[in-house]
Design a protein around this motif. Structure first.
Motif, PDB file in Angstrom:
ATOM      1  N   GLY A   1     -33.241 -19.891 -12.793  1.00 34.60           N
ATOM      2  CA  GLY A   1     -32.744 -18.539 -12.557  1.00 34.60           C
ATOM      3  C   GLY A   1     -33.192 -17.586 -13.657  1.00 34.60           C
ATOM      4  O   GLY A   1     -33.663 -16.475 -13.399  1.00 34.60           O
ATOM      5  N   GLN A   2     -33.074 -18.059 -14.909  1.00 35.35           N
ATOM      6  CA  GLN A   2     -33.498 -17.229 -16.043  1.00 35.35           C
ATOM      7  C   GLN A   2     -35.014 -17.075 -16.065  1.00 35.35           C
ATOM      8  O   GLN A   2     -35.537 -16.030 -16.454  1.00 35.35           O
ATOM      9  CB  GLN A   2     -32.991 -17.850 -17.346  1.00 35.35           C
ATOM     10  N   SER A   3     -35.724 -18.124 -15.643  1.00 37.39           N
ATOM     11  CA  SER A   3     -37.188 -18.038 -15.571  1.00 37.39           C
ATOM     12  C   SER A   3     -37.620 -16.979 -14.571  1.00 37.39           C
ATOM     13  O   SER A   3     -38.610 -16.272 -14.784  1.00 37.39           O
ATOM     14  CB  SER A   3     -37.781 -19.391 -15.172  1.00 37.39           C
ATOM     15  N   LEU A   4     -36.863 -16.849 -13.476  1.00 40.39           N
ATOM     16  CA  LEU A   4     -37.170 -15.835 -12.476  1.00 40.39           C
ATOM     17  C   LEU A   4     -36.983 -14.434 -13.061  1.00 40.39           C
ATOM     18  O   LEU A   4     -37.789 -13.533 -12.822  1.00 40.39           O
ATOM     19  CB  LEU A   4     -36.290 -16.018 -11.234  1.00 40.39           C
ATOM     20  N   ILE A   5     -35.933 -14.260 -13.861  1.00 44.93           N
ATOM     21  CA  ILE A   5     -35.687 -12.957 -14.497  1.00 44.93           C
ATOM     22  C   ILE A   5     -36.846 -12.608 -15.428  1.00 44.93           C
ATOM     23  O   ILE A   5     -37.334 -11.477 -15.452  1.00 44.93           O
ATOM     24  CB  ILE A   5     -34.351 -12.963 -15.269  1.00 44.93           C
ATOM     25  N   LYS A   6     -37.311 -13.609 -16.200  1.00 45.80           N
ATOM     26  CA  LYS A   6     -38.460 -13.371 -17.093  1.00 45.80           C
ATOM     27  C   LYS A   6     -39.707 -13.004 -16.294  1.00 45.80           C
ATOM     28  O   LYS A   6     -40.517 -12.181 -16.714  1.00 45.80           O
ATOM     29  CB  LYS A   6     -38.726 -14.622 -17.944  1.00 45.80           C
ATOM     30  N   LEU A   7     -39.840 -13.630 -15.134  1.00 45.43           N
ATOM     31  CA  LEU A   7     -40.986 -13.340 -14.265  1.00 45.43           C
ATOM     32  C   LEU A   7     -40.917 -11.901 -13.748  1.00 45.43           C
ATOM     33  O   LEU A   7     -41.927 -11.188 -13.739  1.00 45.43           O
ATOM     34  CB  LEU A   7     -40.992 -14.326 -13.091  1.00 45.43           C
TER      35      LEU A   7
ATOM     36  N   GLN B   1     -39.414  -9.450 -15.210  1.00 44.33           N
ATOM     37  CA  GLN B   1     -39.688  -8.597 -16.365  1.00 44.33           C
ATOM     38  C   GLN B   1     -41.196  -8.504 -16.633  1.00 44.33           C
ATOM     39  O   GLN B   1     -41.734  -7.415 -16.866  1.00 44.33           O
ATOM     40  CB  GLN B   1     -38.975  -9.147 -17.608  1.00 44.33           C
ATOM     41  N   ALA B   2     -41.873  -9.635 -16.580  1.00 46.40           N
ATOM     42  CA  ALA B   2     -43.325  -9.659 -16.822  1.00 46.40           C
ATOM     43  C   ALA B   2     -44.078  -8.834 -15.785  1.00 46.40           C
ATOM     44  O   ALA B   2     -45.033  -8.120 -16.111  1.00 46.40           O
ATOM     45  CB  ALA B   2     -43.825 -11.097 -16.811  1.00 46.40           C
ATOM     46  N   GLU B   3     -43.635  -8.905 -14.519  1.00 47.48           N
ATOM     47  CA  GLU B   3     -44.306  -8.143 -13.461  1.00 47.48           C
ATOM     48  C   GLU B   3     -44.024  -6.644 -13.582  1.00 47.48           C
ATOM     49  O   GLU B   3     -44.880  -5.820 -13.272  1.00 47.48           O
ATOM     50  CB  GLU B   3     -43.894  -8.666 -12.077  1.00 47.48           C
TER      51      GLU B   3
ATOM     52  N   PRO C   1     -44.593  -0.050 -21.931  1.00 49.98           N
ATOM     53  CA  PRO C   1     -44.143  -0.728 -20.705  1.00 49.98           C
ATOM     54  C   PRO C   1     -43.176  -1.879 -20.952  1.00 49.98           C
ATOM     55  O   PRO C   1     -42.207  -2.051 -20.208  1.00 49.98           O
ATOM     56  CB  PRO C   1     -45.462  -1.237 -20.093  1.00 49.98           C
ATOM     57  N   ASP C   2     -43.429  -2.679 -21.998  1.00 52.25           N
ATOM     58  CA  ASP C   2     -42.554  -3.827 -22.256  1.00 52.25           C
ATOM     59  C   ASP C   2     -41.142  -3.384 -22.635  1.00 52.25           C
ATOM     60  O   ASP C   2     -40.146  -3.967 -22.196  1.00 52.25           O
ATOM     61  CB  ASP C   2     -43.154  -4.734 -23.345  1.00 52.25           C
ATOM     62  N   ARG C   3     -41.048  -2.335 -23.432  1.00 47.70           N
ATOM     63  CA  ARG C   3     -39.728  -1.853 -23.854  1.00 47.70           C
ATOM     64  C   ARG C   3     -38.977  -1.218 -22.682  1.00 47.70           C
ATOM     65  O   ARG C   3     -37.767  -1.404 -22.536  1.00 47.70           O
ATOM     66  CB  ARG C   3     -39.875  -0.836 -24.989  1.00 47.70           C
ATOM     67  N   LEU C   4     -39.715  -0.481 -21.841  1.00 50.09           N
ATOM     68  CA  LEU C   4     -39.071   0.154 -20.699  1.00 50.09           C
ATOM     69  C   LEU C   4     -38.621  -0.892 -19.677  1.00 50.09           C
ATOM     70  O   LEU C   4     -37.556  -0.754 -19.066  1.00 50.09           O
ATOM     71  CB  LEU C   4     -40.012   1.156 -20.037  1.00 50.09           C
ATOM     72  N   ALA C   5     -39.402  -1.949 -19.519  1.00 49.79           N
ATOM     73  CA  ALA C   5     -39.011  -3.034 -18.608  1.00 49.79           C
ATOM     74  C   ALA C   5     -37.696  -3.650 -19.069  1.00 49.79           C
ATOM     75  O   ALA C   5     -36.815  -3.964 -18.259  1.00 49.79           O
ATOM     76  CB  ALA C   5     -40.110  -4.094 -18.544  1.00 49.79           C
TER      77      ALA C   5
ATOM     78  N   ARG D   1     -35.360  -2.139 -20.753  1.00 50.52           N
ATOM     79  CA  ARG D   1     -34.289  -1.184 -20.485  1.00 50.52           C
ATOM     80  C   ARG D   1     -33.919  -1.177 -19.006  1.00 50.52           C
ATOM     81  O   ARG D   1     -32.738  -1.094 -18.643  1.00 50.52           O
ATOM     82  CB  ARG D   1     -34.721   0.217 -20.930  1.00 50.52           C
ATOM     83  N   ILE D   2     -34.926  -1.266 -18.137  1.00 54.70           N
ATOM     84  CA  ILE D   2     -34.670  -1.285 -16.696  1.00 54.70           C
ATOM     85  C   ILE D   2     -33.825  -2.495 -16.309  1.00 54.70           C
ATOM     86  O   ILE D   2     -32.974  -2.429 -15.427  1.00 54.70           O
ATOM     87  CB  ILE D   2     -36.003  -1.260 -15.910  1.00 54.70           C
ATOM     88  N   LEU D   3     -34.042  -3.609 -17.004  1.00 52.01           N
ATOM     89  CA  LEU D   3     -33.285  -4.837 -16.701  1.00 52.01           C
ATOM     90  C   LEU D   3     -31.984  -4.933 -17.506  1.00 52.01           C
ATOM     91  O   LEU D   3     -31.335  -5.973 -17.515  1.00 52.01           O
ATOM     92  CB  LEU D   3     -34.157  -6.067 -16.965  1.00 52.01           C
ATOM     93  N   GLY D   4     -31.623  -3.844 -18.190  1.00 54.77           N
ATOM     94  CA  GLY D   4     -30.356  -3.813 -18.916  1.00 54.77           C
ATOM     95  C   GLY D   4     -30.375  -4.543 -20.241  1.00 54.77           C
ATOM     96  O   GLY D   4     -29.335  -4.841 -20.819  1.00 54.77           O
ATOM     97  N   MET D   5     -31.567  -4.843 -20.765  1.00 56.79           N
ATOM     98  CA  MET D   5     -31.676  -5.587 -22.021  1.00 56.79           C
ATOM     99  C   MET D   5     -31.803  -4.661 -23.240  1.00 56.79           C
ATOM    100  O   MET D   5     -31.925  -5.131 -24.366  1.00 56.79           O
ATOM    101  CB  MET D   5     -32.904  -6.513 -21.972  1.00 56.79           C
ATOM    102  N   GLY D   6     -31.816  -3.352 -22.990  1.00 54.82           N
ATOM    103  CA  GLY D   6     -31.911  -2.423 -24.102  1.00 54.82           C
ATOM    104  C   GLY D   6     -33.317  -2.333 -24.673  1.00 54.82           C
ATOM    105  O   GLY D   6     -34.257  -2.925 -24.160  1.00 54.82           O
ATOM    106  N   ASP D   7     -33.427  -1.573 -25.747  1.00 52.32           N
ATOM    107  CA  ASP D   7     -34.727  -1.372 -26.392  1.00 52.32           C
ATOM    108  C   ASP D   7     -34.477  -1.203 -27.889  1.00 52.32           C
ATOM    109  O   ASP D   7     -34.561  -0.108 -28.434  1.00 52.32           O
ATOM    110  CB  ASP D   7     -35.406  -0.122 -25.796  1.00 52.32           C
ATOM    111  N   MET D   8     -34.166  -2.326 -28.533  1.00 53.39           N
ATOM    112  CA  MET D   8     -33.805  -2.281 -29.946  1.00 53.39           C
ATOM    113  C   MET D   8     -34.975  -1.863 -30.830  1.00 53.39           C
ATOM    114  O   MET D   8     -34.793  -1.205 -31.852  1.00 53.39           O
ATOM    115  CB  MET D   8     -33.274  -3.650 -30.393  1.00 53.39           C
TER     116      MET D   8
END
Length: 451
Positions: free
Chosen positions: A71-77, A79-81, A287-291, A293-300
């Motif tokens: 499930g977590q691997s899918l979330i990472k996928l 995010q990568a896309e 793009p990586d930082r915005l991704a 933020r879009i997934l609710g992980m923030g942008d520290m």
């Protein structure tokens, strides 16, 4: 920014995160919800279709299926896309030429082009240490010339005058020649916008482009127009050799369709993103930082960079020394912290980058805003210096006087004092003995959230 998309994706992916096994059925159901979320965010259909196909292929692949946490691997996928859709990495400005480097700004009327010229000039001056000149070749809107002159004066940028009786090509050439004589590094040229794309507009800007041969041709577009922003950008790109895009008004865009559509449709990178009305509210597009933020992980990372750039280091170090010596954090210190936050673009700009902020109830987030910040500063300004240094003095009659002095209610003063006490308690943890534990706790919280 992108609140609706963040909420939908976070809720959808949370359902599958804890599942021990991925099947074709639960992958299909999850991706169906992701597809709906993207379409509701006004992402262009070809972008959505391509995105879902790639995530599905990856989810059914051996690497995800054999993972201990599929499930977590899918979330990472996902995010990568998302990162791939928006362009993999930040693409900066190309200024490698004999100065002055010429930047041509194009776009429709109302996209915030003139303000963005000033914002970009400020960013180049403060972050790249460039000597910047600006000029308006918008001969159809005298107010645009005056607006740019005023902004240039505020930001200490070199302004080259122009007049509606001149031709845009003559205005640009004259400014470039003057910039050479003044040894400027960069000249940014504002152009006329229209309410829609037309042949006359395209012909004029093509003639201007051919005459000055800019190293960067940037298309400024309102992100709130959603996937239409990508369509407009493509039309400009077909007529002009664009080198990149600047998205404006992203702070008011709760959907995110423009950011997720432009690169795929135009093939051009988003280089900057406007996140507010202030001239400091322009950020490089990562793009990586915005991704995240879009997934609710923030942008520290962006938050830390912003703090490093905008916080007065001398004042911060002075406060740190004071706290480490065991001296009490007082209301004057609290006022200074509020002013620093205001200088960094306000509360909402900072909150948007914090991990998990999307999970905070909307009513609570609405209570934390820049107006509240200004009211808190006004309450402290209404106090005497003795009261700021010794907050325990502030009792009944003093509270009434402070409230009357700043035109607020007694409960506003009480609320500020309550928040100050919470801040004071937190500051005690910054003493040398507890600093390491505090930092370790923050890092662990961020890691736990990302997992």
């Amino acid at each position: 920014m992108f609140d609706n998309l963040t909420d939908r994706l976070s809720n959808t992916l949370k359902k599958i995160k804890g599942q021990g096994r991925l099947t074709e059925d639960n992958i299909k159901e999850t991706l169906r919800e992701v597809r709906v979320a993207l379409l509701e965010a006004d992402v262009a259909l070809p972008v959505v279709t391509d995105f879902i196909d790639r995530v599905k292929a990856g989810a059914l692949g051996q690497e995800v299926q054999s993972s201990l946490t599929p499930g977590q691997s899918l979330i990472k996928l996902v995010q990568a896309e998302l990162i791939k859709v928006m362009g993999e990495a930040n693409e900066g400005l190309n200024l490698r030429m004999n100065p002055p480097a010429i930047i041509l700004m194009a776009g429709l009327q109302g996209a915030g082009k003139t303000t963005t010229v000033a914002k970009l000039g400020r960013w180049l001056k403060e972050n790249q240490k460039k000597k910047v000149g600006v000029v308006s070749a918008d001969v159809y809107r005298p107010a645009a010339i005056k607006q740019l002159e005023m902004l240039a004066g505020e930001l200490d940028l070199e302004f080259f005058p122009s007049d509606i009786s001149q031709k845009p090509v003559d205005i640009a050439n004259s400014a470039i020649e003057a910039a050479r004589k003044k040894f400027l590094d960069v000249v940014i040229i504002d152009t006329a916008g229209r309410l829609h794309i037309d042949d006359e507009m395209m012909g004029e800007i093509k003639e201007l482009h051919a005459a000055i041969q800019p190293i960067e041709t940037l298309f400024v577009v309102d992100s709130m127009t959603g996937q239409d922003a990508a369509v407009t950008a493509k039309a400009f790109n077909d007529a002009l050799p664009l080198t990149g895009v600047i998205l404006t008004k992203a702070d008011g865009d709760a959907r995110g369709g423009a950011a997720l559509s432009i690169r795929h449709i135009t093939g051009k990178p988003i280089k900057f993103i406007g996140v507010g009305e202030k001239t400091s509210a322009l950020e490089p597009f990562y793009p990586d930082r915005l991704a995240s933020r879009i997934l609710g992980m923030g942008d520290m990372l962006s938050l830390i960079e912003e703090i490093e750039q905008k916080v007065d280091k001398e004042k911060a170090e002075k406060l740190a020394r004071k706290i480490q010596k065991g001296k009490s954090f007082d209301l004057e210190d609290f006022r200074e912290q509020l002013l620093q936050m205001q200088n960094m673009g306000g509360v909402n700009t900072l909150l948007d980058k914090l991990p998990g902020i999307h999970a905070v109830p909307t009513e609570m987030k609405n209570q934390i805003n820049d107006k509240m910040l200004a009211r808190q500063i006004a309450v402290i300004n209404s106090m005497t210096m003795q009261e700021r240094r010794f907050p325990d003095l502030i009792k009944g009659n003093r509270k009434k006087r402070i409230a009357a002095g700043c035109g607020q209610e007694l409960h506003d003063v009480n609320r500020l004092l309550k928040q100050f006490l919470m801040m004071q308690k937190m500051m005690k943890k910054f003493k040398t003995g507890n600093m390491a534990n505090m930092m370790r706790g923050i890092k662990n919280n961020v890691r736990a959230f990302r997992r």
